[in-house]
Scaffold this motif. Structure first.
Motif, PDB file in Angstrom:
ATOM      1  N   TRP A  86      10.209 -48.928 -32.176  1.00  0.00           N
ATOM      2  CA  TRP A  86      11.341 -49.216 -33.051  1.00  0.00           C
ATOM      3  C   TRP A  86      12.554 -48.346 -32.768  1.00  0.00           C
ATOM      4  O   TRP A  86      13.679 -48.834 -32.804  1.00  0.00           O
ATOM      5  N   THR A  87      12.349 -47.059 -32.520  1.00  0.00           N
ATOM      6  CA  THR A  87      13.498 -46.161 -32.395  1.00  0.00           C
ATOM      7  C   THR A  87      13.907 -45.893 -30.952  1.00  0.00           C
ATOM      8  O   THR A  87      15.045 -45.534 -30.705  1.00  0.00           O
ATOM      9  N   ARG A  88      12.973 -46.001 -30.029  1.00  0.00           N
ATOM     10  CA  ARG A  88      13.208 -45.649 -28.623  1.00  0.00           C
ATOM     11  C   ARG A  88      13.715 -44.216 -28.487  1.00  0.00           C
ATOM     12  O   ARG A  88      14.492 -43.893 -27.585  1.00  0.00           O
ATOM     13  N   SER A  89      13.266 -43.368 -29.387  1.00  0.00           N
ATOM     14  CA  SER A  89      13.668 -41.967 -29.399  1.00  0.00           C
ATOM     15  C   SER A  89      12.486 -41.104 -28.994  1.00  0.00           C
ATOM     16  O   SER A  89      11.451 -41.107 -29.668  1.00  0.00           O
ATOM     17  N   LEU A  90      12.638 -40.367 -27.907  1.00  0.00           N
ATOM     18  CA  LEU A  90      11.544 -39.508 -27.451  1.00  0.00           C
ATOM     19  C   LEU A  90      11.276 -38.399 -28.459  1.00  0.00           C
ATOM     20  O   LEU A  90      10.127 -38.119 -28.792  1.00  0.00           O
ATOM     21  N   LEU A  91      12.332 -37.786 -28.968  1.00  0.00           N
ATOM     22  CA  LEU A  91      12.155 -36.706 -29.935  1.00  0.00           C
ATOM     23  C   LEU A  91      11.479 -37.208 -31.207  1.00  0.00           C
ATOM     24  O   LEU A  91      10.549 -36.590 -31.718  1.00  0.00           O
ATOM     25  N   GLY A  92      11.930 -38.339 -31.721  1.00  0.00           N
ATOM     26  CA  GLY A  92      11.316 -38.908 -32.918  1.00  0.00           C
ATOM     27  C   GLY A  92       9.864 -39.263 -32.709  1.00  0.00           C
ATOM     28  O   GLY A  92       9.010 -39.030 -33.574  1.00  0.00           O
ATOM     29  N   THR A  93       9.549 -39.806 -31.546  1.00  0.00           N
ATOM     30  CA  THR A  93       8.174 -40.172 -31.228  1.00  0.00           C
ATOM     31  C   THR A  93       7.281 -38.947 -31.161  1.00  0.00           C
ATOM     32  O   THR A  93       6.178 -38.939 -31.717  1.00  0.00           O
ATOM     33  N   VAL A  94       7.750 -37.905 -30.507  1.00  0.00           N
ATOM     34  CA  VAL A  94       6.958 -36.676 -30.395  1.00  0.00           C
ATOM     35  C   VAL A  94       6.747 -36.049 -31.763  1.00  0.00           C
ATOM     36  O   VAL A  94       5.625 -35.630 -32.102  1.00  0.00           O
ATOM     37  N   ILE A  95       7.785 -36.013 -32.581  1.00  0.00           N
ATOM     38  CA  ILE A  95       7.653 -35.416 -33.907  1.00  0.00           C
ATOM     39  C   ILE A  95       6.677 -36.212 -34.763  1.00  0.00           C
ATOM     40  O   ILE A  95       5.815 -35.628 -35.439  1.00  0.00           O
ATOM     41  N   VAL A  96       6.777 -37.531 -34.757  1.00  0.00           N
ATOM     42  CA  VAL A  96       5.854 -38.354 -35.542  1.00  0.00           C
ATOM     43  C   VAL A  96       4.422 -38.165 -35.050  1.00  0.00           C
ATOM     44  O   VAL A  96       3.491 -38.030 -35.851  1.00  0.00           O
ATOM     45  N   GLY A  97       4.217 -38.124 -33.738  1.00  0.00           N
ATOM     46  CA  GLY A  97       2.872 -37.906 -33.205  1.00  0.00           C
ATOM     47  C   GLY A  97       2.290 -36.565 -33.618  1.00  0.00           C
ATOM     48  O   GLY A  97       1.128 -36.467 -34.017  1.00  0.00           O
ATOM     49  N   LEU A  98       3.103 -35.522 -33.537  1.00  0.00           N
ATOM     50  CA  LEU A  98       2.629 -34.194 -33.928  1.00  0.00           C
ATOM     51  C   LEU A  98       2.322 -34.117 -35.417  1.00  0.00           C
ATOM     52  O   LEU A  98       1.282 -33.577 -35.821  1.00  0.00           O
TER      53      LEU A  98
END
Length: 108
Positions: A86-98
């Motif tokens: 949805w966001t195509r944001s690497l930072l957002g993806t990493v934060i959500v995963g963590l």
């Protein structure tokens, strides 16, 4: 404090060996006009590398294919995949995963 020259040389050599492969292609390729097909192809490399790393972590256990080995990994991976799409944001993806993995390990 005494300087151990052998350790200093090892540290400087390691820095040089790490620095050259990162900077040399950047310097050389910044002066060239790359074909559009090559640029499009290069854009897929980060996705392919991340896919390979994630697939190995989710699908392989003890050297064998195991689809559902660790449910916590899958429970964290699904919202992380959704955020990535949805966001195509690497930072957002990493934060959500963590955060997902941290909360799942805390609760379970």
């Amino acid at each position: 404090m005494e300087i151990r020259w052998s350790i200093l040389i090892i540290i400087l050599g390691s820095a040089l060996v790490t620095f050259i492969p990162r900077v040399l292609p950047l310097v050389i390729l910044s002066r060239m006009q790359l074909p559009m097909g090559l640029i499009r192809w290069l854009q897929y490399i980060p996705v392919a590398v991340m896919s390979a790393l994630i697939a190995q972590e989710l699908f392989i256990s003890e050297g064998q294919f195991a689809f559902v080995n660790n449910r916590l990994d899958w429970m964290a991976a699904l919202p992380t995949f959704a955020v990535a799409i949805w966001t195509r944001s690497l930072l957002g993806t990493v934060i959500v995963g963590l955060v997902c993995m941290m909360l799942l390990r805390w609760f379970f």
